[in-house]
Motif scaffolding. Structure first.
Motif, PDB file in Angstrom:
ATOM      1  N   PRO A  40       0.812  -1.222   0.000  1.00  0.00           N
ATOM      2  CA  PRO A  40       0.000   0.000   0.000  1.00  0.00           C
ATOM      3  C   PRO A  40       0.844   1.269   0.000  1.00  0.00           C
ATOM      4  O   PRO A  40       1.995   1.267   0.430  1.00  0.00           O
ATOM      5  CB  PRO A  40      -0.819  -0.109   1.286  1.00  0.00           C
ATOM      6  CG  PRO A  40      -0.062  -1.046   2.147  1.00  0.00           C
ATOM      7  CD  PRO A  40       0.696  -1.971   1.244  1.00  0.00           C
ATOM      8  N   THR A  42       0.871   5.054   1.583  1.00  0.00           N
ATOM      9  CA  THR A  42       0.302   5.729   2.748  1.00  0.00           C
ATOM     10  C   THR A  42       0.359   7.232   2.562  1.00  0.00           C
ATOM     11  O   THR A  42       1.426   7.785   2.318  1.00  0.00           O
ATOM     12  CB  THR A  42       1.089   5.348   4.022  1.00  0.00           C
ATOM     13  OG1 THR A  42       1.102   3.927   4.154  1.00  0.00           O
ATOM     14  CG2 THR A  42       0.474   5.976   5.251  1.00  0.00           C
ATOM     15  N   GLU A  65      -3.383  -0.410  -2.795  1.00  0.00           N
ATOM     16  CA  GLU A  65      -4.266   0.461  -2.028  1.00  0.00           C
ATOM     17  C   GLU A  65      -3.543   1.754  -1.688  1.00  0.00           C
ATOM     18  O   GLU A  65      -2.331   1.756  -1.454  1.00  0.00           O
ATOM     19  CB  GLU A  65      -4.694  -0.211  -0.723  1.00  0.00           C
ATOM     20  CG  GLU A  65      -5.670  -1.330  -0.911  1.00  0.00           C
ATOM     21  CD  GLU A  65      -6.142  -1.911   0.420  1.00  0.00           C
ATOM     22  OE1 GLU A  65      -5.643  -1.493   1.492  1.00  0.00           O
ATOM     23  OE2 GLU A  65      -6.995  -2.793   0.376  1.00  0.00           O
ATOM     24  N   ILE A  66      -4.289   2.828  -1.678  1.00  0.00           N
ATOM     25  CA  ILE A  66      -3.804   4.102  -1.156  1.00  0.00           C
ATOM     26  C   ILE A  66      -4.603   4.336   0.115  1.00  0.00           C
ATOM     27  O   ILE A  66      -5.844   4.329   0.091  1.00  0.00           O
ATOM     28  CB  ILE A  66      -4.009   5.252  -2.155  1.00  0.00           C
ATOM     29  CG1 ILE A  66      -3.289   4.947  -3.471  1.00  0.00           C
ATOM     30  CG2 ILE A  66      -3.516   6.563  -1.553  1.00  0.00           C
ATOM     31  CD1 ILE A  66      -3.584   5.938  -4.577  1.00  0.00           C
ATOM     32  N   GLN A  67      -3.890   4.512   1.213  1.00  0.00           N
ATOM     33  CA  GLN A  67      -4.525   4.678   2.514  1.00  0.00           C
ATOM     34  C   GLN A  67      -4.202   6.067   3.043  1.00  0.00           C
ATOM     35  O   GLN A  67      -3.041   6.392   3.262  1.00  0.00           O
ATOM     36  CB  GLN A  67      -4.024   3.606   3.492  1.00  0.00           C
ATOM     37  CG  GLN A  67      -4.274   2.204   2.998  1.00  0.00           C
ATOM     38  CD  GLN A  67      -3.492   1.148   3.749  1.00  0.00           C
ATOM     39  OE1 GLN A  67      -2.510   1.439   4.427  1.00  0.00           O
ATOM     40  NE2 GLN A  67      -3.925  -0.089   3.626  1.00  0.00           N
ATOM     41  N   ASP A  69      -4.825   8.747   6.152  1.00  0.00           N
ATOM     42  CA  ASP A  69      -5.263   8.721   7.553  1.00  0.00           C
ATOM     43  C   ASP A  69      -5.997   9.994   7.977  1.00  0.00           C
ATOM     44  O   ASP A  69      -6.445  10.105   9.107  1.00  0.00           O
ATOM     45  CB  ASP A  69      -4.086   8.439   8.485  1.00  0.00           C
ATOM     46  CG  ASP A  69      -3.080   9.583   8.560  1.00  0.00           C
ATOM     47  OD1 ASP A  69      -3.258  10.605   7.869  1.00  0.00           O
ATOM     48  OD2 ASP A  69      -2.103   9.443   9.318  1.00  0.00           O
ATOM     49  N   GLU A  93     -14.735   2.887  -1.481  1.00  0.00           N
ATOM     50  CA  GLU A  93     -15.890   2.490  -0.671  1.00  0.00           C
ATOM     51  C   GLU A  93     -16.880   1.647  -1.468  1.00  0.00           C
ATOM     52  O   GLU A  93     -18.084   1.887  -1.448  1.00  0.00           O
ATOM     53  CB  GLU A  93     -16.569   3.720  -0.077  1.00  0.00           C
ATOM     54  CG  GLU A  93     -15.698   4.443   0.921  1.00  0.00           C
ATOM     55  CD  GLU A  93     -16.407   5.582   1.630  1.00  0.00           C
ATOM     56  OE1 GLU A  93     -17.651   5.621   1.624  1.00  0.00           O
ATOM     57  OE2 GLU A  93     -15.700   6.434   2.173  1.00  0.00           O
ATOM     58  N   GLU A 112      -9.725   4.990   2.019  1.00  0.00           N
ATOM     59  CA  GLU A 112      -8.910   4.082   1.211  1.00  0.00           C
ATOM     60  C   GLU A 112      -9.452   4.027  -0.207  1.00  0.00           C
ATOM     61  O   GLU A 112     -10.643   4.188  -0.425  1.00  0.00           O
ATOM     62  CB  GLU A 112      -8.953   2.659   1.778  1.00  0.00           C
ATOM     63  CG  GLU A 112      -8.157   2.447   3.008  1.00  0.00           C
ATOM     64  CD  GLU A 112      -8.127   0.978   3.421  1.00  0.00           C
ATOM     65  OE1 GLU A 112      -8.590   0.114   2.652  1.00  0.00           O
ATOM     66  OE2 GLU A 112      -7.631   0.705   4.519  1.00  0.00           O
ATOM     67  N   GLU A 114      -8.520   1.616  -3.938  1.00  0.00           N
ATOM     68  CA  GLU A 114      -7.716   0.568  -4.563  1.00  0.00           C
ATOM     69  C   GLU A 114      -7.672   0.843  -6.056  1.00  0.00           C
ATOM     70  O   GLU A 114      -8.688   1.182  -6.662  1.00  0.00           O
ATOM     71  CB  GLU A 114      -8.335  -0.798  -4.304  1.00  0.00           C
ATOM     72  CG  GLU A 114      -7.522  -1.941  -4.878  1.00  0.00           C
ATOM     73  CD  GLU A 114      -8.134  -3.283  -4.546  1.00  0.00           C
ATOM     74  OE1 GLU A 114      -8.876  -3.813  -5.399  1.00  0.00           O
ATOM     75  OE2 GLU A 114      -7.875  -3.785  -3.435  1.00  0.00           O
TER      76      GLU A 114
END
Length: 144
Positions: A40, A42, A65-67, A69, A93, A112, A114
């Motif tokens: 991923p 971040t 994935e890009i997460q 925060d 989502e 998040e 993807e």
């Protein structure tokens, strides 16, 4: 005439429906046997985008994935990289987006996404947080 066409059609060699010559299956390069997951990315204030550079193989399907925060409103740009790949879908989502192209993405809050893509054009690319100068805010990408 119809009888001759039917006899000719039956004489044709059968086509294997399970695999093509590369072993990809009916979905071709989108087959599960050609898919790889990437670590991923971040998006967080002061945190490195990734642990290591990516080395990709042209013709392989990748997902990552890009997460975000939500610690800061952050974007990720990489127009040259996004033009060197074919984006299959972006999932946010549970909503699937199938774009013709991409220049950048931005997280205004935590979340998040993807991205599934096929690496196409060999070369050296990057994704980075715009306006940043630190190496940790840049992900080096090589497509072989």
């Amino acid at each position: 005439m119809l009888k001759q066409l039917l006899v000719a059609a039956l004489a044709l060699p059968s086509v294997a429906l399970a695999d093509d010559d590369n072993g990809f299956g009916l979905a071709g390069i989108l087959s599960a046997s050609n898919k790889q997951d990437l670590p991923p990315v971040t998006l967080s204030a002061g945190i490195p985008l990734a642990d290591a550079p990516w080395v990709l193989k042209s013709g392989t399907y990748y997902e990552f994935e890009i997460q975000g925060d939500g610690s800061q409103e952050l974007a990720l740009v990489g127009p040259e990289f996004f033009r060197a790949i074919w984006i299959d879908e972006i999932v946010v989502e549970g909503l699937e987006i199938r774009p013709l192209g991409l220049d950048s993405i931005e997280f205004d809050e935590a979340g998040e996404m993807e991205i599934g893509f096929v690496a196409i054009k060999p070369g050296r690319y990057y994704m980075k947080v715009p306006g940043s100068t630190g190496e940790t805010q840049r992900l080096e990408i090589t497509i072989k």
